[in-house]
Scaffold this active site. Structure first.
Site, PDB file in Angstrom:
ATOM      1  N   HIS A  19       0.807  -1.224   0.000  1.00  0.00           N
ATOM      2  CA  HIS A  19       0.000   0.000   0.000  1.00  0.00           C
ATOM      3  C   HIS A  19       0.844   1.279   0.000  1.00  0.00           C
ATOM      4  O   HIS A  19       0.591   2.183  -0.810  1.00  0.00           O
ATOM      5  CB  HIS A  19      -0.951  -0.002   1.197  1.00  0.00           C
ATOM      6  CG  HIS A  19      -2.107  -0.934   1.045  1.00  0.00           C
ATOM      7  ND1 HIS A  19      -3.421  -0.517   0.938  1.00  0.00           N
ATOM      8  CD2 HIS A  19      -2.158  -2.286   0.978  1.00  0.00           C
ATOM      9  CE1 HIS A  19      -4.219  -1.552   0.819  1.00  0.00           C
ATOM     10  NE2 HIS A  19      -3.475  -2.644   0.854  1.00  0.00           N
ATOM     11  N   ASP A 118      -4.981   6.464   1.176  1.00  0.00           N
ATOM     12  CA  ASP A 118      -5.372   5.087   0.903  1.00  0.00           C
ATOM     13  C   ASP A 118      -6.868   4.979   1.185  1.00  0.00           C
ATOM     14  O   ASP A 118      -7.364   5.487   2.198  1.00  0.00           O
ATOM     15  CB  ASP A 118      -4.591   4.136   1.809  1.00  0.00           C
ATOM     16  CG  ASP A 118      -4.704   2.689   1.378  1.00  0.00           C
ATOM     17  OD1 ASP A 118      -5.838   2.156   1.421  1.00  0.00           O
ATOM     18  OD2 ASP A 118      -3.698   2.083   0.996  1.00  0.00           O
TER      19      ASP A 118
END
Length: 458
Positions: A19, A118
């Site tokens: 991520h 994110d």
């Protein structure tokens, strides 16, 4: 220091797996496209240390990384449960990000004008509202998994009515574009409905927050699955497909710089003959599966290059690597995109992480899939049954016979030729998407406009 009229984007990471690196890649692209905008990248100390041991910010004058607290209690000792650090982090949010943002605004004198995060961090919509700025979440997985998450309630209702006996093989034909997906392919966090636990609760809160976003960014391209993309766009305000984020340069096909000599080794091998093996940043198959994988490679005598992060001197791997040193190369790290783009690579043995999947498509390399968790099983299903650009390991785990069969299908049989033809078509579509006026390029321009449109925010 007083605030000035200048765009300042705060990028908030989910500091696990790939991520942070994918979000950083997007930040770097935006920073290059908008050099007058300041980007502050917030990530935990440990994750930043890992990330920037490979990626340098030299030359990115408008990007600066900042460390935030990871939420671990004082005196905390990791027990080995991979969910522990994730739960510690989640329990410390959103406070750790609010504190980091306040400190950076005070340090720079630049108020935040946009929140790029994110997508997992659904609480960011509240931070953005407090700051009076747009929230732009980045979904780092694929459109199929995003669609499934958005339909969590409908899926759980349907599975409950089907009864336990039918749940595992129940397909999601009631969702546009997901008729090939089975309940058993879905992330466990989506299925268990236990929102008392930090991670499932975070994901459920995310799906409630996403419709409030200014735009949702995906590492995808429109032609990859138009049915799913169109359905997402009917449910969400603005879905921007800007992928593939990573695309090989012309030099990737033959020569590239790398510290472990991957390029020179690959140059010695015939076209589409090498198996590239990598299971991402967090995963290593258990020892019995590693033995089965190595036995199949040795029997088949397939040249291989293996990105192996654990200790290669542990038996029985040490003996395998020694026995096959004439056909194989094991390294602790590879420049994955460049390796996949090399003409000698004929198959990618992968865990089916979305970033790896997109890189495989961008390079036109079919896959052998051994998924582990999260969206990986769902990705495997799409790879094998929808796009037909790879094959899953029979039974879901490596066995010698299963791996021999998979290698035979991809490298030797007519099935493999069809996979290569299918992925070549997807690669061509991806290339068109990132052309100057392609769909991904146009969506990226829209993203840049959103990120830079707050010049007058005080």
């Amino acid at each position: 220091m007083s605030a000035t009229k200048k765009s300042h984007v705060a990028a908030l990471t989910f500091p696990f797996a790939s991520h942070p690196s994918v979000l950083l890649h997007l930040v770097q692209r935006l920073a290059a496209a908008a050099p007058s905008v300041t980007f502050s990248f917030f990530n935990t100390t440990v994750s930043n240390q890992k990330l920037f041991s490979r990626i340098k910010l030299h030359g990115w004058d408008n990007v600066k990384a900042y460390d935030i607290y990871d939420g671990a209690p004082e005196g905390y000792i990791f027990s080995g449960n991979p969910l522990e650090p994730i739960n510690n982090f989640i329990n410390a949010t959103p406070g750790i990000f609010k504190k980091g943002i306040a400190e950076v605004v005070d340090e720079t004198g630049l108020k935040i004008t946009c929140l790029l995060t994110d997508a997992f961090l659904g609480f960011s919509v509240d931070i953005a509202e407090e700051l009076g700025v747009p929230w732009v979440p980045f979904w780092t997985a694929g459109p199929h998994s995003l669609s499934a998450h958005l339909s969590t309630d409908a899926i759980l209702r349907t599975l409950a009515s089907a009864g336990k006996a039918q749940t595992v093989d129940r397909t999601l034909e009631f969702l546009p574009g997901l008729s090939a997906i089975r309940a058993s392919d879905l992330p466990i966090e989506l299925l268990n409905g236990n929102y008392d636990q930090p991670f499932p609760k975070m994901l459920y809160n995310m799906i409630l927050a996403l419709p409030l976003a200014k735009a949702i960014v995906q590492n995808c391209f429109d032609a990859l699955d138009p049915i799913v993309t169109n359905d997402l766009r009917s449910k969400l305000d603005k879905v921007l497909n800007i992928g593939p984020l990573a695309f090989p340069s012309p030099k990737s096909s033959s020569e590239f710089e790398d510290e472990f000599g991957c390029s020179a080794w690959l140059n010695k091998h015939a076209k589409a003959s090498v198996a590239y093996i990598s299971f991402g940043t967090m995963l290593t198959p258990p020892p019995p599966e590693l033995v089965a994988l190595t036995e199949a490679i040795q029997e088949k005598q397939v040249p291989y290059i293996w990105s192996f992060r654990d200790d290669p001197k542990l038996p029985p791997l040490k003996e395998f690597f020694e026995r096959t040193s004439d056909i194989g190369k094991v390294v602790p790290w590879t420049p994955q995109l460049e390796v996949l783009a090399h003409s000698s690579v004929g198959v990618f043995v992968t865990h089916c992480g979305w970033s790896s999947l997109m890189e495989s498509i961008a390079c036109g390399v079919p896959m052998i899939c051994r998924p582990f968790f999260g969206d990986q099983k769902l990705n495997r299903r799409v790879i094998e049954d929808v796009w037909q650009i790879g094959v899953g390991i029979k039974g879901g785990v490596f066995t010698k016979d299963g791996m021999l069969n998979a290698l035979d299908l991809v490298l030797s049989k007519e099935t493999g030729n069809r996979m290569r033809a299918n992925i070549a078509e997807l690669k061509q579509s991806a290339e068109k998407a990132v052309e100057e006026n392609g769909s991904s390029s146009e969506d990226f321009k829209n993203l840049v406009e959103i990120v830079t449109s707050q010049q007058d925010v005080l």
